[in-house]
Design an enzyme around this catalytic site. Structure first.
Site, PDB file in Angstrom:
ATOM      1  N   ASP A   8       0.854  -1.177   0.000  1.00  0.00           N
ATOM      2  CA  ASP A   8       0.000   0.000   0.000  1.00  0.00           C
ATOM      3  C   ASP A   8       0.898   1.237   0.000  1.00  0.00           C
ATOM      4  O   ASP A   8       2.140   1.114  -0.017  1.00  0.00           O
ATOM      5  CB  ASP A   8      -0.931  -0.029   1.217  1.00  0.00           C
ATOM      6  CG  ASP A   8      -2.200   0.793   1.018  1.00  0.00           C
ATOM      7  OD1 ASP A   8      -2.330   1.455  -0.030  1.00  0.00           O
ATOM      8  OD2 ASP A   8      -3.061   0.774   1.918  1.00  0.00           O
ATOM      9  N   GLU A  10       0.026   4.616   1.822  1.00  0.00           N
ATOM     10  CA  GLU A  10      -0.048   5.597   2.906  1.00  0.00           C
ATOM     11  C   GLU A  10       0.981   5.333   3.999  1.00  0.00           C
ATOM     12  O   GLU A  10       1.383   6.260   4.712  1.00  0.00           O
ATOM     13  CB  GLU A  10      -1.458   5.627   3.511  1.00  0.00           C
ATOM     14  CG  GLU A  10      -2.506   6.261   2.620  1.00  0.00           C
ATOM     15  CD  GLU A  10      -3.149   5.284   1.642  1.00  0.00           C
ATOM     16  OE1 GLU A  10      -4.088   5.689   0.933  1.00  0.00           O
ATOM     17  OE2 GLU A  10      -2.714   4.108   1.582  1.00  0.00           O
ATOM     18  N   HIS A  60      -2.499  -0.073  -3.705  1.00  0.00           N
ATOM     19  CA  HIS A  60      -2.987   1.269  -3.414  1.00  0.00           C
ATOM     20  C   HIS A  60      -3.923   1.761  -4.499  1.00  0.00           C
ATOM     21  O   HIS A  60      -3.584   1.757  -5.687  1.00  0.00           O
ATOM     22  CB  HIS A  60      -1.811   2.240  -3.277  1.00  0.00           C
ATOM     23  CG  HIS A  60      -2.231   3.661  -3.084  1.00  0.00           C
ATOM     24  ND1 HIS A  60      -2.917   4.087  -1.964  1.00  0.00           N
ATOM     25  CD2 HIS A  60      -2.089   4.758  -3.876  1.00  0.00           C
ATOM     26  CE1 HIS A  60      -3.165   5.389  -2.068  1.00  0.00           C
ATOM     27  NE2 HIS A  60      -2.689   5.812  -3.222  1.00  0.00           N
ATOM     28  N   HIS A 104      -1.357   1.175   6.580  1.00  0.00           N
ATOM     29  CA  HIS A 104      -1.784   2.258   7.461  1.00  0.00           C
ATOM     30  C   HIS A 104      -2.810   1.724   8.447  1.00  0.00           C
ATOM     31  O   HIS A 104      -3.366   0.636   8.262  1.00  0.00           O
ATOM     32  CB  HIS A 104      -2.390   3.399   6.646  1.00  0.00           C
ATOM     33  CG  HIS A 104      -3.520   2.945   5.769  1.00  0.00           C
ATOM     34  ND1 HIS A 104      -4.805   2.781   6.228  1.00  0.00           N
ATOM     35  CD2 HIS A 104      -3.535   2.580   4.461  1.00  0.00           C
ATOM     36  CE1 HIS A 104      -5.576   2.348   5.242  1.00  0.00           C
ATOM     37  NE2 HIS A 104      -4.831   2.213   4.155  1.00  0.00           N
ATOM     38  N   HIS A 116      -7.425   5.422   7.533  1.00  0.00           N
ATOM     39  CA  HIS A 116      -8.726   5.223   6.886  1.00  0.00           C
ATOM     40  C   HIS A 116      -8.884   3.725   6.691  1.00  0.00           C
ATOM     41  O   HIS A 116      -7.962   2.952   6.962  1.00  0.00           O
ATOM     42  CB  HIS A 116      -8.812   5.955   5.536  1.00  0.00           C
ATOM     43  CG  HIS A 116      -7.944   5.371   4.471  1.00  0.00           C
ATOM     44  ND1 HIS A 116      -6.581   5.612   4.417  1.00  0.00           N
ATOM     45  CD2 HIS A 116      -8.222   4.542   3.434  1.00  0.00           C
ATOM     46  CE1 HIS A 116      -6.061   4.962   3.395  1.00  0.00           C
ATOM     47  NE2 HIS A 116      -7.030   4.298   2.781  1.00  0.00           N
ATOM     48  N   GLU A 135      -7.552  -2.620   7.316  1.00  0.00           N
ATOM     49  CA  GLU A 135      -7.144  -3.423   6.171  1.00  0.00           C
ATOM     50  C   GLU A 135      -6.180  -4.538   6.562  1.00  0.00           C
ATOM     51  O   GLU A 135      -6.160  -5.599   5.935  1.00  0.00           O
ATOM     52  CB  GLU A 135      -6.527  -2.499   5.117  1.00  0.00           C
ATOM     53  CG  GLU A 135      -7.542  -1.538   4.525  1.00  0.00           C
ATOM     54  CD  GLU A 135      -6.930  -0.390   3.749  1.00  0.00           C
ATOM     55  OE1 GLU A 135      -5.761  -0.519   3.296  1.00  0.00           O
ATOM     56  OE2 GLU A 135      -7.607   0.642   3.581  1.00  0.00           O
TER      57      GLU A 135
END
Length: 280
Positions: A8, A10, A60, A104, A116, A135
């Site tokens: 990902d 972030e 992402h 994240h 998020h 996640e």
């Protein structure tokens, strides 16, 4: 040894702002370079300890971020949108280990950099059996469905704590930055961060025998707490999805891949409906 690496953005070294991670953002091009550097560090760590095959999944947004030409030429890479398994596309029973890089923390995590869950604007929370999850836990469950243990997680300090809370204190993690607020962090230099990721992945794979796949007993009730009532009302049109309250949808299943497909379908609807939701 086959290793699956989900990357990902972030939670990547030096990333703190939406301008770093969204196409068209002022620093997005630079963010892609940093993301590829952290991904390649994980790849090299896997090959350092004898990996025979490594699949890197661009995890992402629309999955068009990693610069494949800068990755180790021994890898294969998944990219592109409309993949029902999203961040674990391509993972199956043939893999020995899963590695998460650039992750994240769950939506609403205090101090979590760019925190998020799945969709930053449309999703307030992803729920599993009524409990908010991030996640890391979702993707660990999907890996566990295939009997594959998650052995390493890298991102900010908040997601490292979250991952240990889900997968146990013995999980190998590496924090590339310490969150100050949602859009601010104290960051390691990329060379230091990538050295830590490479060494951490190698260490985790050396100790692969001590890791177990993450599993929960079925049935699973997955829910979304949406930002608007109109998104919830539209997602309720999907067979099997119900709306227990104005902004929440949920469904129950024994099948985790099916769950991911239904979650993905709802997210696609939310992206379309959300464009009309001017009061969100």
């Amino acid at each position: 040894m086959k290793v699956f690496i989900s990357v990902d953005m972030e939670g990547i070294t030096g990333i703190t702002d939406p301008e770093d991670v969204l196409e068209g953002g002022a620093d997005y091009a630079r963010g892609r370079v940093l993301m590829t550097g952290d991904a390649n560090a994980a790849v090299l760590g896997a090959f350092d300890v004898g990996a025979t095959e490594v699949l890197v999944n661009d995890s992402h947004w629309t999955a068009r971020n990693l610069l494949i030409e800068q990755l180790d030429p021994r890898v294969r890479m998944n990219k592109g949108f409309h993949r029902p398994m999203c961040m674990v596309q391509g993972l199956d029973e043939s893999y020995d280990a899963a590695v998460f890089v650039g992750y994240h923390s769950c939506a609403g995590t205090e101090g979590g950099v760019l925190n998020h869950t799945l969709l930053g604007k449309e999703v307030h929370n992803l729920l599993l059996n009524g409990e908010p999850i991030g996640e890391t836990r979702l993707n660990s469950l999907l890996a566990g469905h295939h009997g594959v243990p998650v052995v390493f997680v890298a991102g900010d300090d908040a997601v490292c704590r979250e991952a240990k809370g889900v997968l146990g204190d013995s999980l190998t993690t590496f924090a590339v930055k310490d969150g100050i607020d949602m859009f601010a962090a104290n960051c390691l230099h990329p060379e230091q961060a990538q050295r830590g990721i490479r060494e951490g992945v190698a260490e985790a794979l050396r100790n692969l025998g001590s890791r177990e796949p993450y599993r929960m007993e079925a049935p699973y009730t997955f829910g979304f707490e949406w930002s608007t009532t109109t998104i919830a009302s539209t997602c309720e049109w999907i067979k099997g999805v119900r709306k227990p309250s104005p902004r929440i949808t949920e469904f129950t299943t024994d099948d985790l891949p099916e769950a991911m497909r239904v979650l993905f379908a709802q997210m696609l609807l939310a992206l379309q409906v959300g464009q009309k939701a001017i009061y969100s």
